[in-house]
Each structure stands twice: as structure tokens, then as C-alpha cells.
Write an enzyme that holds these catalytic residues in place. Structure first.
Site, PDB file in Angstrom:
ATOM      1  CG  HIS A 166      20.367 -52.996  71.452  1.00 19.59           C
ATOM      2  ND1 HIS A 166      20.435 -51.636  71.630  1.00 19.59           N
ATOM      3  CD2 HIS A 166      20.043 -53.515  72.671  1.00 19.59           C
ATOM      4  CE1 HIS A 166      20.170 -51.338  72.898  1.00 19.59           C
ATOM      5  NE2 HIS A 166      19.933 -52.474  73.552  1.00 19.59           N
TER       6      HIS A 166
ATOM      7  CD  GLU B 274      20.263 -51.045  65.548  1.00 26.93           C
ATOM      8  OE1 GLU B 274      19.574 -50.031  65.364  1.00 26.93           O
ATOM      9  OE2 GLU B 274      20.135 -51.770  66.564  1.00 26.93           O
TER      10      GLU B 274
ATOM     11  CB  CYS C 191      23.400 -50.030  67.813  1.00 26.27           C
ATOM     12  SG  CYS C 191      22.532 -51.299  68.755  1.00 26.27           S
TER      13      CYS C 191
END
Length: 175
Positions: free
Chosen positions: A72, A74, A105
């Protein structure tokens, strides 16, 4: 509660409520979400900025390209920081995310020591784009829930620039 939680979900629909710096960097994260989508990934982007304005990291979601379900935006940005940035710098830094960070995240942000998060589209609106059923929506925690458990303050601002942050998701998710 240890985290500083600001801005109710509908409070920042108006971009004028963000300062110029926050607007600039949130738009940069949104641009990375467009890059992610153009590369065949889910449309998410993130940017980490030090208190003095130094760019510390920028990333996009690369889960499709890499096959790594933890890729992801982040989390990818936090991975770039871990070896090279001091805890003091991270405590003063802001992570800008095109969307509300998921629980994974938010956990990475929590453990990194980043002190501030500004995000675009919120998880509730994102779930509507995804076409998720109401029983699926009830199982997900907000990033604010994760940040509230932090022993250090994590200021959280969002949603903000919702129309701009939503644009990369239009037509992407299939019901």
C-alpha cells in the site's frame, strides 16, 4: 485518548479549510494515486514531508505490480523512511495520503512515529466506490481508532479535497 483527532468526516469537504502547504502535498499524494492506477494498481498515493518542508518519501500502491499485498502507498512510504530518518524528524513529519489509511497502514504510521496525517477520501466514501455491502463496512476500523491507541500524539486531518481524491477511483472499482 493519546491521539489528537481533528476534523469530523464531513468537516473538510471544502479545500479552503486546508492551509496551502497541506493542499499542495495532499494533491501530490493524489497525483501518486493516479500514477498507481495508470500502472494497473489500486489508486492510492502517499507523501511524507518533514516539518521544514523536506520531501522524505513518496510512494504509490504497487500491489498488482509486485504481488505484495502489503504494498500500500503509506506502507511503501514508511518503508523508505525506516533506515534513514530519525525518530525526532518523524515525530514532526506529516504523511499525506490520497485516502484514509487502512488499519495496516495506520499501524505502520503508528509504529514509525510519524506525528501527523492528512488524507483525502475517507474510508466510508471509498467503500461506496468499491460497492461493499453494509455488513462488510462494519468490520473495518478507522485509522483514528488505531491512532487513538498510540502512546504518542498523531494528529489526523481528513477527509479533505474529496472530489480531487475521489477522481482516480471513478470507474476503477467493480461492484
Amino acid at each position: 485518548m493519546h491521539a489528537l483527532l481533528s476534523a469530523a468526516p464531513d468537516q473538510l469537504d471544502d479545500p479552503s479549510t486546508l492551509n496551502d502547504t497541506d493542499g499542495t502535498y495532499l494533491r501530490q499524494a493524489i497525483a501518486w494515486s493516479c500514477t498507481a492506477r495508470a500502472r494497473g494498481n489500486r489508486p492510492f498515493g502517499a507523501v511524507v514531508i518533514a516539518a521544514d518542508g523536506t520531501l522524505l518519501a513518496e510512494a504509490y500502491c504497487n500491489t498488482t505490480e509486485t504481488g505484495d499485498c502489503t504494498g500500500h502507498a503509506e506502507t511503501n512510504a514508511v518503508r523508505q523512511l525506516s533506515a534513514s530518518v530519525s525518530r525526532d524528524t518523524l515525530a514532526q513529519a506529516t504523511l499525506y495520503s490520497s485516502a484514509e489509511p487502512c488499519v495496516m497502514c495506520a499501524g505502520a504510521i503508528f509504529w514509525s512515529g510519524i506525528g501527523r496525517v492528512v488524507f483525502g477520501i475517507d474510508a466510508v466514501r471509498l467503500r461506496v466506490f468499491r460497492g461493499e455491502r453494509s455488513e462488510q463496512r462494519d468490520a473495518e476500523l478507522s485509522c483514528r481508532d488505531v491512532f487513538a491507541a498510540s502512546p504518542h500524539a498523531i494528529e489526523c486531518i481528513g477527509p479533505a479535497l474529496i472530489e480531487e481524491a475521489s477522481a482516480p477511483h471513478v470507474g476503477f472499482w467493480k461492484s
